[in-house]
Structures are given as structure tokens and as C-alpha cells.
Design an enzyme around this catalytic site. Sequence first.
Site, short mmCIF file in Angstrom:
data_model
loop_
_atom_site.label_atom_id
_atom_site.label_comp_id
_atom_site.label_asym_id
_atom_site.label_seq_id
_atom_site.Cartn_x
_atom_site.Cartn_y
_atom_site.Cartn_z
N GLY A 101 0.83 -1.21 0.00
CA GLY A 101 0.00 0.00 0.00
C GLY A 101 0.85 1.25 0.00
N PRO A 128 2.29 6.41 3.71
CA PRO A 128 1.73 6.82 5.03
C PRO A 128 1.15 5.63 5.80
CG PRO A 128 1.00 8.33 3.31
CD PRO A 128 1.71 7.22 2.61
N GLU A 145 5.67 -3.24 1.00
CA GLU A 145 5.72 -2.99 -0.46
C GLU A 145 4.96 -1.69 -0.69
OE1 GLU A 145 7.42 -4.55 -2.56
OE2 GLU A 145 7.69 -6.60 -1.84
N CYS A 151 2.44 0.41 -8.81
CA CYS A 151 3.40 1.00 -7.87
C CYS A 151 4.77 1.28 -8.50
CB CYS A 151 3.58 0.07 -6.68
SG CYS A 151 4.03 -1.59 -7.18
N GLU A 161 3.90 10.58 -6.24
CA GLU A 161 3.24 9.45 -6.89
C GLU A 161 1.81 9.85 -7.24
OE1 GLU A 161 2.07 5.99 -4.54
OE2 GLU A 161 2.89 4.70 -6.09
N GLU A 215 9.09 -9.64 -2.21
CA GLU A 215 8.12 -10.65 -2.61
C GLU A 215 8.68 -11.33 -3.85
OE1 GLU A 215 4.34 -8.26 -2.56
OE2 GLU A 215 3.98 -9.49 -0.77
N1 LIG Z 1 5.26 -1.90 -3.78
C1 LIG Z 1 4.24 -2.63 -4.16
O1 LIG Z 1 4.35 -3.82 -4.41
C2 LIG Z 1 2.87 -2.01 -4.30
C3 LIG Z 1 1.89 -2.70 -4.98
C4 LIG Z 1 0.63 -2.12 -5.12
C5 LIG Z 1 0.35 -0.86 -4.59
N2 LIG Z 1 1.33 -0.20 -3.93
C6 LIG Z 1 1.08 1.15 -3.39
O2 LIG Z 1 -0.19 1.19 -2.78
C7 LIG Z 1 -0.76 2.48 -2.88
C8 LIG Z 1 -2.16 2.38 -3.39
O3 LIG Z 1 -2.88 1.43 -2.67
P1 LIG Z 1 -3.95 1.84 -1.56
O4 LIG Z 1 -4.57 3.14 -1.91
O5 LIG Z 1 -4.82 0.65 -1.36
O6 LIG Z 1 -3.02 2.05 -0.27
P2 LIG Z 1 -3.46 2.30 1.24
O7 LIG Z 1 -2.20 2.46 1.99
O8 LIG Z 1 -4.49 3.34 1.32
O9 LIG Z 1 -4.19 0.95 1.67
C9 LIG Z 1 -3.55 -0.31 1.56
C10 LIG Z 1 -4.22 -1.28 2.52
O10 LIG Z 1 -3.97 -0.87 3.86
C11 LIG Z 1 -5.20 -0.84 4.59
N3 LIG Z 1 -5.06 0.17 5.64
C12 LIG Z 1 -5.29 1.50 5.55
N4 LIG Z 1 -5.00 2.09 6.73
C13 LIG Z 1 -4.57 1.14 7.57
C14 LIG Z 1 -4.11 1.12 8.93
N5 LIG Z 1 -4.04 2.23 9.65
N6 LIG Z 1 -3.72 -0.05 9.47
C15 LIG Z 1 -3.77 -1.20 8.75
N7 LIG Z 1 -4.20 -1.25 7.46
C16 LIG Z 1 -4.60 -0.10 6.87
C17 LIG Z 1 -6.23 -0.52 3.52
O11 LIG Z 1 -7.53 -0.88 3.93
C18 LIG Z 1 -5.73 -1.39 2.37
O12 LIG Z 1 -6.10 -2.73 2.53
C19 LIG Z 1 0.15 3.24 -3.81
O13 LIG Z 1 1.00 4.08 -3.07
C20 LIG Z 1 0.97 2.15 -4.48
O14 LIG Z 1 2.20 2.57 -4.96
C21 LIG Z 1 2.58 -0.75 -3.76
O1 LIG Z 2 1.66 -2.40 -8.23
C1 LIG Z 2 2.80 -2.79 -8.14
C2 LIG Z 2 3.39 -4.06 -8.62
C3 LIG Z 2 2.66 -5.23 -8.09
C4 LIG Z 2 1.93 -6.08 -8.81
N1 LIG Z 2 1.46 -6.99 -7.96
C5 LIG Z 2 1.86 -6.69 -6.75
N2 LIG Z 2 2.63 -5.60 -6.85
#
Ligand SMILES: NC(=O)c1ccc[n+]([C@@H]2O[C@H](COP(=O)([O-])OP(=O)(O)OC[C@H]3O[C@@H](n4cnc5c(N)ncnc54)[C@H](O)[C@@H]3O)[C@@H](O)[C@H]2O)c1
Ligand SMILES: O=CCc1c[nH]cn1
Length: 521
Positions: free
Chosen positions: A256, A259, A278, A312, A415, A492
Site C-alpha cells: 500500500g 503513510p 511494499e 506501484c 506518486e 516478494e
Molecule cells: N510496492 C508494491 O508492491 C505495491 C503494490 C501495489 C500498490 N502499492 C502502493 O499502494 C498504494 C495504493 O494502494 P492503496 O490506496 O490501497 O493504499 P493504502 O495504503 O491506502 O491501503 C492499503 C491497505 O492498507 C489498509 N489500511 C489503511 N489504513 C490502515 C491502517 N491504519 N492499518 C492497517 N491497514 C490499513 C487498507 O484498507 C488497504 O487494505 C500506492 O502508493 C501504491 O504505490 C505498492
Molecule cells: O503495483 C505494483 C506491482 C505489483 C503487482 N502486484 C503486486 N505488486
Amino acid sequence: MFLCAVGAGVTSLFRTPWIAAVAAMSTGTFVQLEPLNYRDGARVEPADSCGTEKAFEPATGRVIATLQCSGEKEVSLAVKNAKAAFKVWSKKSGMERCEVLLEAARMIKEQKDAIATMETINNGKSIFEARLDVDTSWQCLEYYAGLAASMAGEHVQLPGGSFGYTRREPLGVCVGIGAWNYPFQIACWKSAPALACGNAMIFKPSPFTPVSALLLAEIYTKAGVPPGLFNVVQGGAATGQFLCQHPDVAKVSFTGSVPTGVKIMEMSAKGIKPVTLELGGKSPLIIFSDCDLENAVKGALLANFLSQGQVCCNGTRVFVQQEIVDKFTEEVVKQTKKIKIGDPLLEDTRMGPLINGPHLERVCGFIKLAKEQGATVLYGGEQYVPTDPKLKFGYYMTPCILTNCSDGMTCVREEIFGPVMSILSFETEAEVLERANDTTFGLAAGIFTRDIQRAHRVAAELQAGTCYINNYNVSPVELPFGGYKKSGFGRENGRVTLEYYSQLKTVYVEMGNVESPFESQ
Ligand SMILES: NC(=O)c1ccc[n+]([C@@H]2O[C@H](COP(=O)([O-])OP(=O)(O)OC[C@H]3O[C@@H](n4cnc5c(N)ncnc54)[C@H](O)[C@@H]3O)[C@@H](O)[C@H]2O)c1
Ligand SMILES: O=CCc1c[nH]cn1
């Protein structure tokens, strides 16, 4: 499992008519009626709730499910079930775990079209891409099935015939928390290595995309994992906190935003729990003048417009060497104009809607700010209404190419998580390296050049967890994936991930008598 227009009632996931009916479903027809929590080997309504969330079909803006967010009691029940299942599963040999994971992989493959269709309906990515995601999902299970039996320690000879050995043991109940951009794939990337190592997992998808993790849970059960080994709880931040703070949770793997990653790390620190993070990125893609231009243009589109730019590791800062910047830009715009936007379930669509209305507004807000800060929109960046009336309330936009960008602009620093490419020109290798690394993120980076020495030299200098040479956004399961700097830590995929889901025990074996400074004279 689902009531849908073409499904003619409630059918079982494991009957061929269900697979065929779901795979043939059209946009605007699906409604989720079955419970979305999974515990003790079955779908259940949560024992308590801490609010509700609505999940949408981004293509139409319709609500497809209203979730009960799991409360503390439901989370504790899931952990209790997972602990019981862990006792059974962790005693199995690697080969026994391999067999179950291979069967689960086979079932994912068999149901590929149905799973991809559900993913497209709930996430909005094109069916073409969703099928690729399902492929990397079953591949992940197959890969870790193959590694399950290779978990081994070492034997170390010590003085006097004594010796020691190490055992690689599972951690216990692991929590997986996912983002909404790759719902099914993220669930697989986390659960496959966790289960291969002998752990149990509780997975919490994003509340925006609650649907497809349940399909994985059902497949694991059918494939033979003990009931409770893979549970799904639904909800947002509050449910996530209950999971991270539970004393019987041994590890948290999170995908996610930065923050939220900070909060996850803080909560885990209080319980001394290992975490995998991640997180987000703002990755550079560097295109040298000696590149194969056609491949570089293809690479730039892959780096920016897959999954509507909601990836991401996207290479959204496209640095192009001065000599070819005009030619490259012209060609990138030409190819971007050809991307077919529309109903994501149609075979020829390559760009569907963004995840939801607020996110679409946010992405458009970044483009507005970019213009205010002096960037030029060469193409796209506008909300888009497809001609099909049923798509009228979907969250579509045209892919956007920005030029006249400079390194300090918000669109270049933050981002955006949408289909927005910023083109920047550069002159020398040293200069571009410094600018590419001038970010707090470090998820990925790309290089297009025909000069192999330069390619490896630049890859070595880039501060990023993954560097692509002459391609972009290819993530084979055999290769580790993860970030540098604020993009997170842990990995991962790849063999190394076994280390993130296991712990090492050392056993000392004495073959002689005990020598002690305390023995009686
Ligand atoms: N590096 C990677 O592999 C990867 C892959 C996919 C997405 N991302 C990143 O994720 C972000 C977008 O995804 P998003 O909007 O779902 O992110 P997000 O951080 O808003 O939420 C991610 C997850 O965390 C949960 N969550 C939110 N607050 C929480 C808390 N206080 N405690 C525990 N869990 C909590 C959410 O319900 C959700 O399941 C982007 O910044 C993207 O770059 C990274
Ligand atoms: O979004 C970022 C790359 C990825 C794909 N599956 C899990 N992470």
C-alpha cells in the site's frame, strides 16, 4: 457463489457452469450477495463489525457489494482459526505442502477466465491484463510449491565431535494486507510463500476490491489446506489495526501507500513483529539516444499505462536524452493515441476506468496543478465518457503525456498513481543518474540503451529495488520484487522471500561431557 444476470441463480464455484457463466458475464450485471469473510474453510458473515464500506464496479459506477468491516471479535476468531490450522499445516513436510499448492495452482489455471472477469469487474483493469495477472498468480503458487521441499538448514561440525544444525521454521499466523490495484495477484504473492513455509495467513484486501480474495480462499480449501489456514477478513484501517495489533500475529506483509506503511511499522514495532512493506514509487525510466527507439516507446507505454497507470513500480519520470527527445515524444504520443479506452470486459479494450471517483478527481487534480506549474499537456489527461450508455457513470480518463516538465514540479516528485507520464530531457549519464536518484522513493527504474556496459553501470548506480534493462514492468515470479528507501523493505517473489516467511533455529548437540567453571573440585 454469486448471483448474476447470466448465472441464473446461486451456483458453485467448482462447477463448470459457474466458471463458464462468470467468464461470459458482461459489464453492469454482477452483484455480490454471498458473505465476503472467509473463516474455518467457509464464507461467513463477520461475528461483529466496525462499520460498512461500499465496493463499486468502476466501469459503471454501480455498487456491487456492501461490506461489513470486521471488528475485533471477528479478527480474533480468524486468528484463533489460523492458529489451529497452523498446528496441522506446519507439521507437514515440504512435499506435502507442495502437493496442495500445486493443486491450488492447477485450479486457478482452470478458472483463469472466471477469476480474471471478477477482477476486471471489481478493479476496472482490462480483461486482457487481468488474465495476465491470473497467470502470474498461479505461477507464483507453482513456484513456491516447488521450493517448499527445499527449505533446509545446515549442519556444522564442532570440536570434539559435537555439532550444530539449523532448522528453517515457519513464523506462525501471518497477516497480509493488500492494495486495490492487483487484488488477486497480491493475495497470491503473499499467501503462496507464506503457506509454502508452513505458516497460516489472514488476508485483508482493500475495501475497494473485496471480491477476488474469496475465490482464492475457496480454491485453497478445495485444494486441501486445513480449514482456517487461509482466512479473509474485510474492512479498512480499523480492521487492519486489529490485525496488526493482535498478539498472536507473528508477521505483517503489507502492500500500500507510504503513510499507511509507516503506521503498520509503528504497530508492528510495538509487538516486535517482522514486517514486509511494499510501498509506493516515483520511478525513473532513462532513455539514452543509442536505444532501439521502437522498443523504448513500447517500454514507456508499459511503464506508464498498464492498469490505468495504477501500478506501484511505474516509470513515470521519463528521462530522454536531448538528441532524441523530439522523435521519442512524437512517437510516444502517436502510440498513446491508439490505446483503446472503454468497457474493460471487451477483448480489444486496453484501458478501463480508474478505481473510483475520488481517485479520478485526485489524478485530474495533479494534471491541473502540473499545468499551473508550467507543464504542457501534449495529449490526454481529461475525463472521458465512453459512448456506451451503461458506462456513463464509470471513472474513465484519457492517458496523459506531459512535457516542459522540470524536476521540482509536483507531477515529477509525487506518486500520482494514474496514467500520467512526465517527459524530461537530459544531456549526460552523470546528470541523469543524479536526477533519477533525487527522490525519497526507490521501487524501480528502467534503462533503454544498446551499450551494455552503460546499461550495467547505470543499473548499479540506480537506487531502486528493481532495474529493468531494455524493458519495463515485467515481474516474473522467479525474481525478487521490492523497494529501496521509502518504497519499503523485504521482498516478494524469488527464493529470498522464503527467508521473510520463516525463522532460523540453531540446535547445538554436545557429544562429550559438560565442561563447566562451576564443577565441584
Ligand atoms: N510496492 C508494491 O508492491 C505495491 C503494490 C501495489 C500498490 N502499492 C502502493 O499502494 C498504494 C495504493 O494502494 P492503496 O490506496 O490501497 O493504499 P493504502 O495504503 O491506502 O491501503 C492499503 C491497505 O492498507 C489498509 N489500511 C489503511 N489504513 C490502515 C491502517 N491504519 N492499518 C492497517 N491497514 C490499513 C487498507 O484498507 C488497504 O487494505 C500506492 O502508493 C501504491 O504505490 C505498492
Ligand atoms: O503495483 C505494483 C506491482 C505489483 C503487482 N502486484 C503486486 N505488486
